[in-house]
Scaffold this motif. Structure first.
Motif, PDB file in Angstrom:
ATOM      1  N   CYS A 367      47.350  -9.883  33.346  1.00 25.93           N
ATOM      2  CA  CYS A 367      47.153  -8.505  33.772  1.00 25.93           C
ATOM      3  C   CYS A 367      48.471  -7.905  34.243  1.00 25.93           C
ATOM      4  N   PRO A 368      48.735  -6.648  33.928  1.00 31.26           N
ATOM      5  CA  PRO A 368      49.941  -5.999  34.454  1.00 31.26           C
ATOM      6  C   PRO A 368      49.881  -5.945  35.975  1.00 31.26           C
ATOM      7  N   PRO A 369      50.987  -6.217  36.648  1.00 25.83           N
ATOM      8  CA  PRO A 369      50.970  -6.168  38.117  1.00 25.83           C
ATOM      9  C   PRO A 369      50.867  -4.728  38.606  1.00 25.83           C
ATOM     10  N   ASP A 370      50.156  -4.549  39.690  1.00 17.76           N
ATOM     11  CA  ASP A 370      50.086  -3.246  40.350  1.00 17.76           C
ATOM     12  C   ASP A 370      49.635  -2.143  39.402  1.00 17.76           C
ATOM     13  N   TRP A 371      48.648  -2.457  38.582  1.00 16.35           N
ATOM     14  CA  TRP A 371      48.168  -1.463  37.626  1.00 16.35           C
ATOM     15  C   TRP A 371      47.558  -0.264  38.339  1.00 16.35           C
ATOM     16  N   GLU A 372      47.892   0.919  37.868  1.00 18.24           N
ATOM     17  CA  GLU A 372      47.298   2.158  38.345  1.00 18.24           C
ATOM     18  C   GLU A 372      46.870   2.988  37.140  1.00 18.24           C
ATOM     19  N   PRO A 373      45.686   3.605  37.196  1.00 18.00           N
ATOM     20  CA  PRO A 373      45.291   4.505  36.106  1.00 18.00           C
ATOM     21  C   PRO A 373      46.342   5.586  35.891  1.00 18.00           C
ATOM     22  N   LEU A 374      46.444   6.059  34.648  1.00 20.86           N
ATOM     23  CA  LEU A 374      47.500   6.996  34.293  1.00 20.86           C
ATOM     24  C   LEU A 374      47.134   8.445  34.545  1.00 20.86           C
ATOM     25  N   GLY A 375      45.915   8.711  34.935  1.00 22.45           N
ATOM     26  CA  GLY A 375      45.507  10.085  35.204  1.00 22.45           C
ATOM     27  C   GLY A 375      44.041  10.139  35.544  1.00 22.45           C
ATOM     28  N   GLY A 386      41.698 -13.796  34.028  1.00 17.34           N
ATOM     29  CA  GLY A 386      42.817 -14.725  34.125  1.00 17.34           C
ATOM     30  C   GLY A 386      42.483 -15.968  33.343  1.00 17.34           C
ATOM     31  N   GLY A 387      43.360 -16.945  33.414  1.00 19.24           N
ATOM     32  CA  GLY A 387      43.104 -18.192  32.715  1.00 19.24           C
ATOM     33  C   GLY A 387      43.022 -18.050  31.221  1.00 19.24           C
ATOM     34  N   GLY A 388      43.783 -17.080  30.687  1.00 21.22           N
ATOM     35  CA  GLY A 388      43.824 -16.919  29.243  1.00 21.22           C
ATOM     36  C   GLY A 388      42.972 -15.796  28.697  1.00 21.22           C
ATOM     37  N   THR A 390      41.681 -11.660  29.727  1.00 23.35           N
ATOM     38  CA  THR A 390      41.636 -10.532  30.653  1.00 23.35           C
ATOM     39  C   THR A 390      40.909  -9.363  30.008  1.00 23.35           C
ATOM     40  N   SER A 391      40.518  -8.406  30.855  1.00 20.88           N
ATOM     41  CA  SER A 391      39.811  -7.235  30.331  1.00 20.88           C
ATOM     42  C   SER A 391      40.738  -6.335  29.524  1.00 20.88           C
ATOM     43  N   PHE A 392      42.037  -6.359  29.814  1.00 21.95           N
ATOM     44  CA  PHE A 392      42.983  -5.501  29.104  1.00 21.95           C
ATOM     45  C   PHE A 392      43.401  -6.072  27.751  1.00 21.95           C
ATOM     46  N   PHE A 393      43.495  -7.378  27.650  1.00 27.15           N
ATOM     47  CA  PHE A 393      44.058  -7.989  26.442  1.00 27.15           C
ATOM     48  C   PHE A 393      43.125  -8.977  25.756  1.00 27.15           C
ATOM     49  N   GLY A 394      41.916  -9.161  26.291  1.00 23.50           N
ATOM     50  CA  GLY A 394      41.021 -10.151  25.706  1.00 23.50           C
ATOM     51  C   GLY A 394      41.646 -11.523  25.746  1.00 23.50           C
ATOM     52  N   ALA A 395      41.559 -12.239  24.630  1.00 23.13           N
ATOM     53  CA  ALA A 395      42.135 -13.578  24.545  1.00 23.13           C
ATOM     54  C   ALA A 395      43.653 -13.548  24.434  1.00 23.13           C
ATOM     55  N   GLY A 396      44.232 -12.359  24.241  1.00 26.47           N
ATOM     56  CA  GLY A 396      45.688 -12.239  24.167  1.00 26.47           C
ATOM     57  C   GLY A 396      46.150 -11.585  22.886  1.00 26.47           C
ATOM     58  N   LEU A 397      47.434 -11.726  22.623  1.00 28.58           N
ATOM     59  CA  LEU A 397      48.067 -11.116  21.452  1.00 28.58           C
ATOM     60  C   LEU A 397      47.829 -11.973  20.219  1.00 28.58           C
ATOM     61  N   VAL A 398      47.311 -11.371  19.152  1.00 28.76           N
ATOM     62  CA  VAL A 398      47.074 -12.121  17.925  1.00 28.76           C
ATOM     63  C   VAL A 398      48.375 -12.745  17.442  1.00 28.76           C
TER      64      VAL A 398
END
Length: 405
Positions: A367-375, A386-388, A390-398
């Protein structure tokens, strides 16, 4: 060997391919040869040199009907409707540019001209579901999915949401009926061996925790309403059962992180892939995704290469034209291309096994640290997990190299 063929003149601009390791080493193992990829989109440019060599025109078809709401509203010519009559090849021509961009990211050949796709020897089957109007109605998506199931398609890419609703909610009879039709068509395709890949959307929402919808209905004569939405509502095709749903990243990230979640990307899906993010790394539009774009298309014609705000947003290699654009629409075809590479190596695997390989071999992202919505309209209130995963990236980068090793 594929790595002895000349790469295109614009290959050095494809930062996205480098990030997911869709490179010479991977292509020495697999190129997607023999894999049939359905691109449910705006058609493709039948004559673009980074499309035509890999296009199965005989199997390509337009499912846009003459009574499509966009055509009835005068936003597109009825002559461009295919009505599912697959002998009408002129109807497959891309007037938007979106489908050509998507298809070339998946499977542009290594021919020394422009770019190279993730799976440069895969076969493209254009399944047209919308015109240059950008409206993509659910009936056409459902028809295309069933067609894919009947015509030996291995994987389909759906960089779209099915109009006229962003969310289809179960408490509305009309929305419920269309949702069931799309789910039925998706199930039919999957039962016939088709892997579904879909974009998460560009609405800055969390698919798992939706809050409000202000975009629907969005047809040419509709008046959008504001409504609260919850998990009884589904974004389609992103939330079709069994679909691999893809979020978008830009080329760089927060300090200490490989990449960021793209400013626009919705979250809550399965995987992340490069979708581009203008000005996020180099301060230029080249932070988006470069791919083929016909000069006669509506998107290309709206992008002035001399525009002072967006200099260099289009380019050319000889007569072939290209553009840098961004979106989860651009992220999904990277995953579809990697799926084609996997399917060539394992042609008898069911879609679920291919999907599991894509997620199992993805590069985990924190997860990006200190995430804040953009608007005020950004519903991505926080990144969790965590642990591989996240809600932002799922399982990660293909990762094309890991998925095919």
């Amino acid at each position: 060997m594929v790595n002895e063929r000349p790469h295109g003149q614009l290959a050095q601009c494809q930062w996205d391919m480098a990030l997911i390791h869709a490179d010479q080493a991977t292509h020495a193992r697999t190129t997607g040869e023999g894999v049939r990829v359905g691109v449910i989109d705006s058609g493709v440019d039948l004559n673009h040199p980074d499309i035509a060599p890999n296009l199965d025109l005989a199997s390509s078809c337009s499912f846009v009907r003459s009574d499509d709401p966009a055509i009835l509203a005068g936003l597109s010519s009825p002559l461009k409707a295919g009505n599912g009559i697959c002998s009408n090849k002129a109807a497959v021509q891309d007037r938007s540019g979106h489908g050509t961009h998507v298809a070339s990211t998946i499977a542009a050949p290594i021919n020394g001209i422009g770019i190279a796709g993730v799976a440069p020897d895969a076969t493209i089957v254009a399944l047209k579901a919308y015109t240059s109007s950008t409206y993509c109605y659910g009936y056409a998506v459902a028809d295309a999915l069933r067609y894919a199931g009947d015509h030996d398609i291995d994987v389909v890419n759906m960089s779209l949401f099915a109009d006229p609703y962003l969310f289809y909610c179960g408490n509305d009879a009309g929305q419920r009926a269309m949702l069931r039709e799309l789910q039925s068509a998706a199930r039919y395709a999957q039962q016939h061996g088709v892997l579904l890949v879909a974009s998460a959307g560009n609405e800055q929402i969390d698919l798992k925790h939706p809050i409000e919808n202000t975009l629907s209905p969005d047809g040419p004569t509709d008046v959008p309403i504001t409504r609260s939405v919850g998990n009884n509502c589904r974004v389609v095709p992103a939330e079709l059962p069994g679909a691999v749903t893809v979020m978008a990243t830009g080329p760089v990230g927060y300090p200490g992180y490989t990449m960021n979640i793209a400013d626009y990307s919705s979250v809550g899906g399965d995987l992340a892939a490069p979708g581009g993010d203008y000005f996020s790394a180099t301060g230029t539009v080249q932070d988006a995704i470069l791919a083929a774009m016909p000069a006669s298309s509506s998107i290309y014609s709206s992008l002035d290469p001399l525009n002072g705000t967006f200099p260099g947003i289009t380019t050319a290699a000889g007569p072939a034209t290209y553009a840098w654009i961004q979106g989860t629409s651009m992220a999904a075809p990277h995953v579809t291309g990697v799926a084609a590479l996997v399917i060539q190596l394992h042609p008898n695997w069911p879609p679920s096994a291919v999907a599991a390989t894509l997620t199992r071999t993805a590069t985990p992202m924190s997860c990006p640290p200190d995430w804040e919505p953009l608007g005020p309209n950004d519903e991505r209130t926080r990144c969790t997990g965590g642990g591989g995963r996240t809600s932002f990236f799922g399982a990660g980068l293909v990762d094309a190299a890991a998925a095919t090793s």
